[in-house]
Scaffold this motif. Structure first.
Motif, PDB file in Angstrom:
ATOM      1  N   THR A 170       0.870  -1.171   0.000  1.00 27.30           N
ATOM      2  CA  THR A 170       0.000   0.000   0.000  1.00 27.30           C
ATOM      3  C   THR A 170       0.911   1.226   0.000  1.00 27.30           C
ATOM      4  O   THR A 170       1.452   1.604   1.038  1.00 27.30           O
ATOM      5  CB  THR A 170      -0.942  -0.017   1.212  1.00 27.30           C
ATOM      6  N   HIS A 171       1.093   1.792  -1.197  1.00 28.40           N
ATOM      7  CA  HIS A 171       2.023   2.905  -1.370  1.00 28.40           C
ATOM      8  C   HIS A 171       1.697   4.075  -0.442  1.00 28.40           C
ATOM      9  O   HIS A 171       2.603   4.671   0.143  1.00 28.40           O
ATOM     10  CB  HIS A 171       2.019   3.393  -2.818  1.00 28.40           C
ATOM     11  N   ASP A 172       0.414   4.386  -0.318  1.00 29.59           N
ATOM     12  CA  ASP A 172       0.001   5.537   0.491  1.00 29.59           C
ATOM     13  C   ASP A 172       0.461   5.420   1.938  1.00 29.59           C
ATOM     14  O   ASP A 172       0.719   6.431   2.587  1.00 29.59           O
ATOM     15  CB  ASP A 172      -1.519   5.706   0.477  1.00 29.59           C
TER      16      ASP A 172
END
Length: 96
Positions: A73-75
């Protein structure tokens, strides 16, 4: 589903919860091999529908009969409950 970063204890349990997946520092990864390109593509189509359901999409590669899927999950900068959920869902449709 609201994603949250998994704690160290939860990351350590992933090996049991999502068998077949390689747990790295900030991502999970699994390689799938099929007997034909059609089987690999059919699998990818099923995975795409699951990913749309959760609005969370993988980094993936497909070369002939091989499919490699990576989630993070990049965020949030790492592995989350959402990544774990998708890996579990994919394991349910996989016969490997």
């Amino acid at each position: 589903m609201e994603p949250y970063l998994l704690r160290d204890e939860e990351l350590n349990e992933l090996v049991v919860k999502i068998p077949g997946w390689e747990i790295k520092t900030k991502q999970i990864k699994r390689e799938f091999n099929f007997s034909s390109f059609i089987e690999a593509f059919a699998f990818m189509t099923k995975v795409a529908l699951i990913c749309e359901k959760y609005n969370h999409h993988p980094y993936w590669e497909n070369v002939y009969t091989k499919v490699i899927i990576k989630f993070n999950t990049h965020d949030l900068g790492g592995i989350t409950n959402l990544d774990q959920t998708l890996a579990s869902e994919i394991n349910k449709i996989c016969h490997q």
